[in-house]
Structures are given as C-alpha cells and as structure tokens.
Design a protein around this motif. Structure first.
Motif, short mmCIF file in Angstrom:
data_model
loop_
_atom_site.label_atom_id
_atom_site.label_comp_id
_atom_site.label_asym_id
_atom_site.label_seq_id
_atom_site.Cartn_x
_atom_site.Cartn_y
_atom_site.Cartn_z
N ASN A 48 9.74 96.01 -5.81
CA ASN A 48 8.51 95.24 -5.53
C ASN A 48 8.26 94.17 -6.60
O ASN A 48 7.13 93.93 -7.03
CB ASN A 48 7.28 96.17 -5.40
N ASN A 80 20.13 91.09 -5.94
CA ASN A 80 18.96 91.70 -5.28
C ASN A 80 17.76 90.76 -5.26
O ASN A 80 16.93 90.83 -4.35
CB ASN A 80 18.58 93.01 -5.97
N ILE A 83 18.47 88.47 -2.34
CA ILE A 83 18.31 89.22 -1.09
C ILE A 83 16.81 89.38 -0.77
O ILE A 83 16.38 89.19 0.37
CB ILE A 83 19.01 90.61 -1.19
N CYS A 142 6.87 99.07 5.95
CA CYS A 142 6.78 99.46 4.53
C CYS A 142 7.93 100.42 4.23
O CYS A 142 8.56 100.95 5.15
CB CYS A 142 5.43 100.09 4.21
N PHE A 236 13.62 106.63 -8.30
CA PHE A 236 12.31 106.60 -8.95
C PHE A 236 11.85 108.01 -9.28
O PHE A 236 12.20 108.96 -8.60
CB PHE A 236 11.29 105.91 -8.03
N LEU A 274 18.40 91.86 6.38
CA LEU A 274 17.60 93.05 6.10
C LEU A 274 16.28 92.98 6.86
O LEU A 274 15.85 93.94 7.49
CB LEU A 274 17.34 93.16 4.58
N TRP A 278 15.06 95.39 9.82
CA TRP A 278 13.89 96.24 9.54
C TRP A 278 12.78 96.01 10.58
O TRP A 278 12.16 96.95 11.08
CB TRP A 278 13.37 95.96 8.13
N PRO A 290 16.02 100.95 1.89
CA PRO A 290 17.21 100.35 1.27
C PRO A 290 17.69 101.22 0.11
O PRO A 290 16.89 101.86 -0.57
CB PRO A 290 16.71 99.01 0.72
#
Ligand SMILES: Cc1cc2nc3c(=O)[nH]c(=O)nc-3n(C[C@H](O)[C@H](O)[C@H](O)COP(=O)(O)O)c2cc1C
Length: 345
Positions: A48, A80, A83, A142, A236, A274, A278, A290
């Motif tokens: 994010n 990234n 992307i 989300c 995470f 992507l 999505w 992802p």
C-alpha cells in the motif's frame, strides 16, 4: 471547436461544478477528473505504498512513478512500483470509460523523463453496458488475506481470468498442473524464508505495517495469527482481523502474470493485467491475493520461470485466487493518501 462539456456518469456533486478544464477541445468538469483519479487510486499497490503522482496536462492526465515511495530493500529495481502504477492506470481507463470518456494511453511518452509512465488523453464515448458493475468492482476490490474456503476454483474460471488479461493486451498463465502447483507453493514458501532472514527487508515490512491512516497496511486488514500455519506464510506479522478459516486441502487457484521480458514496459503492462484480472474476479465473486515474494527473490523467480513456465514467459507477479465464505463481511477499504497529495493541477 468542440463545446461539449462531458458530465460524469456516476458523480452526483459535479452538476453544479463551475470549474471546467479544457482537455484538447473536450471540456471536462474539474470535479470529474478528480473523481476519476480518486477511483484510480483505489488500485492495489505493493505494501500500500501508492507510488503514483498524477498531473493534469493540457491534453489529459499524466501518470508519474513516485520513486520516493519505492521499497528499496524488497524492490530495488522498481518492478513492483511500476506494476502498482500499471494497476492504477488500468483502473483509470475503466472508470473513465464507465463515465463516458475513452482513454487513449501513450506509455513512456517522454524518453527524457523516465518517471512519466503514461500520458492519457480522452475522447467522449458511450459507457459500456458493464459500466455500473465496473465502477462497483473498483470500489469493492480489496486484498482479503483471510483463509479461503475449500471450494475449488475450477480451471475454467482461471482460464476466463487469463482471457480477461489477454483481451486487455496482457499475458497470464493459470497453473493447472498439480505438480506445478506444488512447486509454486514450495517456491513461495522458500522465498518467504529467504526474505525472513534479510534484516533490511523485515525492517521495511515493519515500516509499512500499522503505520498511519493514509498508507501502508493497517492491523485491522491483517489476519490475527491462524491456529494452523499456512502452507504459504504471510509476509506480514499478525494483525487484528479475526480469521477463523480452517487449513484445508487447497482448492484455490494460482495465476502467474507474465511479460515478454523483465522491462519497465512489461511491468506497466503486468500492472494493467493485474487490475483487469482482479476486477473480473470481483465481478465473479472471487477473492485475489498477490504474492510477490517469489518474484522478488532472484533464486525463486528463476526457478519459477524455468521449472514451472518452461522458460516460455517471464514471470512478473503471482496471484492466489479463491472464495471467501459468503457469511464473511466485506472488509473496510484499505486507506489511501489524500487526493491533493497525489494529484497536481
Ligand atoms: C505489485 C504488488 C505486489 C503485492 N504483493 C503482495 C504480497 O506479496 N502479499 C500480500 O499479502 N499482498 C500483496 N499485495 C497487495 C497489497 O498489499 C495491497 O494491494 C495494498 O495493501 C492495498 O490494499 P488493497 O488491495 O486492499 O487496496 C501486492 C500488491 C501489488 C500491486
């Protein structure tokens, strides 16, 4: 001269808007452009980070990469980052079309300015029949990291998602072979272990979690530690989001978003892919997460490319696809930076 003023398709407050911008002869309410960008920045981005800057240009909108928001440890090349910007670019194309503006995109328009990823011009066009569903998908999408149900995602569904990417000019490979799928899980787990040992990468993850109200990953979007470890561990730490899902024989699907090469042009396309994948998945009731660690670690990226893709394509992002239980509520939107921080007049 074209005196037509385009009215937003789904933006109530714009009718009385006196502020109109002339974009190469098409007069667009400033409020509408702001609304389009505010929807485009609902796009996913690595950690994010929201690494984009938008500028209103005499001809339309410019999308710039914000290098100051690159993950220097996990994303040294900026793959990234680009992307993520590509996903925002595709979101913009979708919401503009749904609002009666067809986006004409010039990618990497200025060789002297590598931060300029895309210059977008608009022409009036009737919205597609899917406009309402498209806008809803952008607003509802989300990253939901809670466990998927055991309901299998049929290969046909994965193929349809790959076709949506192809229709948009991208390239995605569904992993349907059981052995390949097993290899992907092993490689993703190995990438996770390797990054866990890297102090700079773990510090970066800490820096982007439980951060503030505008960016990074809030604790209430990260599952609380699950009773049984996942086959593919989350990058995470434990969060506050209840996750009572059981560890099951996975019925989830995996798709690799690919490119012709490992260039910035391919990364931008991969981001657009992507988003195309999505938004289609959201409309199908599917959940997408992802998994970029396997691509970030050179050893596992090469193994994925060689052992799973047979060196026929360059792997740029892995995504897991599954079903969330119907009884589960929709997650609150992940926070975003204020529009005025990312949109320059
Ligand atoms: C290029 C890219 C890589 C990502 N990698 C991961 C990942 O490895 N693991 C993960 O859980 N989420 C990953 N994400 C999802 C982001 O964390 C997520 O999009 C971001 O936190 C914003 O939340 P949202 O998608 O709910 O709006 C990735 C997203 C992008 C665009």
């Amino acid at each position: 001269m074209n005196e037509r003023v385009i009215r937003p398709y789904a933006s109530p407050g714009a009718e009385g808007d006196a502020d109109v911008i002339d974009l190469a002869g098409i007069r667009v309410p400033a409020q509408m452009l702001r609304r389009l960008v505010s929807l485009a920045i609902r796009a996913p981005s690595v950690h994010n980070t929201q690494p984009w800057l938008w500028r209103i240009h005499p001809d339309g909108l410019d999308l710039h990469a914000d290098e100051s928001r690159r993950l220097t440890a996990a994303d040294p090349t900026g793959r990234n980052l680009v992307i993520s910007c590509g996903a925002a670019l595709h979101h913009l194309r979708v919401v503009a079309h749904a609002s009666g503006l067809l986006a004409d995109v010039d990618r990497f328009a200025d060789p002297d300015d590598p931060t300029l990823l895309a210059r977008v011009r608009f022409t009036p066009a009737p919205p597609p029949r899917t406009a309402a569903a498209d806008l809803r998908a952008v607003q509802e999408r989300c990253t939901d990291r809670r466990r998927f149900t055991s309901w299998p995602v049929p290969h046909g569904r994965l193929n349809l998602l790959a076709q949506a990417v192809e229709r948009d000019g991208g390239y995605a490979v569904p992993i349907s072979d059981v052995t390949d799928r097993f290899r992907v899980d092993l490689l993703a787990a190995r990438a996770h272990r390797l990054q866990e040992r890297d102090a700079a990468i773990t510090a970066e993850v800490q820096q982007w979690t439980h951060r503030n109200a505008y960016d990074g990953l809030p604790a209430d979007h990260l599952p609380a530690r699950a009773p049984v470890p996942d086959k593919i561990p989350s990058r995470f730490d434990e969060g506050l989001l209840p996750d009572d899902g059981q560890e099951v024989e996975s019925g989830d699907g995996v798709i690799v978003i690919c490119g012709d090469d490992d260039s910035r042009a391919s990364w931008l396309r991969a981001g657009e892919s992507l988003s195309a994948l999505w938004l289609t998945a959201v409309k199908d009731g599917l959940s997408v997460v992802p998994l970029s660690q396997v691509i970030e670690v050179p050893e596992t990226r090469e193994a994925l490319q060689h052992q799973v893709l047979g060196d026929l394509a360059v792997a740029l992002l892995l995504v897991r696809i599954g079903w969330q239980p119907i009884s589960r509520g929709q997650l609150a939107p992940t926070p975003r930076r204020p529009l005025d921080d990312v949109l320059m007049a």
